[in-house]
Design a protein around this motif. Structure first.
Motif, PDB file in Angstrom:
ATOM      1  N   CYS A 178      42.476  40.106  35.241  1.00  0.00           N
ATOM      2  CA  CYS A 178      41.753  38.845  35.047  1.00  0.00           C
ATOM      3  C   CYS A 178      40.308  39.080  34.618  1.00  0.00           C
ATOM      4  CB  CYS A 178      41.793  38.020  36.332  1.00  0.00           C
ATOM      5  SG  CYS A 178      43.431  37.355  36.728  1.00  0.00           S
ATOM      6  N   PHE A 221      47.296  34.966  30.962  1.00  0.00           N
ATOM      7  CA  PHE A 221      46.184  34.735  31.884  1.00  0.00           C
ATOM      8  C   PHE A 221      46.355  33.448  32.692  1.00  0.00           C
ATOM      9  CE2 PHE A 221      44.455  37.255  28.358  1.00  0.00           C
ATOM     10  CZ  PHE A 221      43.898  38.319  29.052  1.00  0.00           C
ATOM     11  N   CYS A 224      45.175  33.553  36.157  1.00  0.00           N
ATOM     12  CA  CYS A 224      43.730  33.745  36.306  1.00  0.00           C
ATOM     13  C   CYS A 224      42.960  32.438  36.246  1.00  0.00           C
ATOM     14  CB  CYS A 224      43.208  34.670  35.205  1.00  0.00           C
ATOM     15  SG  CYS A 224      44.005  36.289  35.159  1.00  0.00           S
TER      16      CYS A 224
END
Length: 281
Positions: A178, A221, A224
């Motif tokens: 992340c 992602f 994240c």
């Protein structure tokens, strides 16, 4: 004296004789700038270039020509750039610190280099860079950070350079977690500023070793993304904590009371129980 026919005093003639040269000298002093500081004895200077390469330097020379336009400090032993590491160099355009041992750059290390356009920090040991370090470099257009120890790049570093046209990032051990998200986002919006973007690769974790950073997609992602808590969620957290604490106290008190009562009743039953005589067997 004037009007008396007497010759003027000797001092008057002297003042008249030197008045012209004195004025000329004063004008020359005003028009001619003071000479730039002499070239450091460990360096070689010519036509605005200051070459201090391969001199086993542990720090930046303190006395540098103020008219320096290029400063070459590569292949030395400089490990730290402290606050105001450089004297004021108002016309310095290029600074090279490649192949040193740089591990740390102070946030105020580059003050006084506002005209700098090209900064080479490649082949060093840099692992962390603060955006504040680059704020004085309002004219910087080329930044080389290749072959350092950067695992991530703070989101504020590229935006701190409004004139940035090219940044080199290859050869760093990028951590593709992340923490790489800010760099990945910036690369996606500034592809033209990263000539070697297709060769940027992950080094960690091992499962992603040599994986191209630009090959990641938005789905990579998702975990994240930070989801902001609503007011109801905050209220729930605030209520759950005290209630959990009170509930635990109540349960402990209840269990303790039950144990005490049980022990008390058991003791009384043993006290009032009639002992068996030998004839009862």
């Amino acid at each position: 004296m004037p009007g008396t026919g007497e010759p003027p005093p000797r001092g008057w003639a002297t003042m008249g004789r030197w008045r012209g040269p004195s004025i000329l000298l004063a004008v020359l002093l005003l028009l001619c700038p003071l000479p730039a500081p002499a070239c450091p004895h460990t360096c070689h200077c010519w036509a605005g270039d200051v070459d201090c390469r391969q001199r086993a330097l542990h720090e930046v020379p303190r006395l540098l020509p103020t008219n320096a336009s290029s400063l070459w400090l590569g292949y030395n032993l400089i490990a730290v750039l402290g606050a105001r590491a450089f004297p004021s160099l108002p016309v310095l355009l290029r600074l090279s610190l490649t192949h040193n041992r740089l591990e740390k750059i102070h946030r105020q290390a580059l003050l006084g280099l506002g005209a700098l356009q090209d900064l080479d920090l490649s082949d060093n040991y840099l692992s962390v860079l603060s955006p504040e370090t680059f704020l004085p470099l309002t004219s910087l257009s080329i930044l080389n950070l290749g072959y350092n120890r950067l695992e991530e790049l703070e989101a504020g570093v590229p935006p701190a350079l409004p004139q940035l046209q090219a940044i080199f990032l290859n050869g760093n051990p990028w951590m593709c977690s992340c923490s790489i998200l800010p760099l990945w986002r910036w690369l996606g919006h500034n592809r033209e500023k990263v000539p070697e973007r297709t060769s940027l690769q992950c080094m960690f974790p091992e499962s992603l070793n040599t994986y191209p950073i630009m090959a990641f997609g938005n789905d990579s992602f998702q975990q994240c993304q930070k989801v902001p808590l609503s007011a109801q969620n905050y209220a729930a957290f605030l209520l759950i904590g005290p209630f959990s604490f009170l509930a635990s106290i109540f349960c402990c008190t209840l269990i303790g009371s039950i144990v005490v009562v049980y022990q008390h009743l058991r003791k009384e039953s043993q006290t009032w129980r009639r002992p068996l005589s030998s004839g009862d067997h």
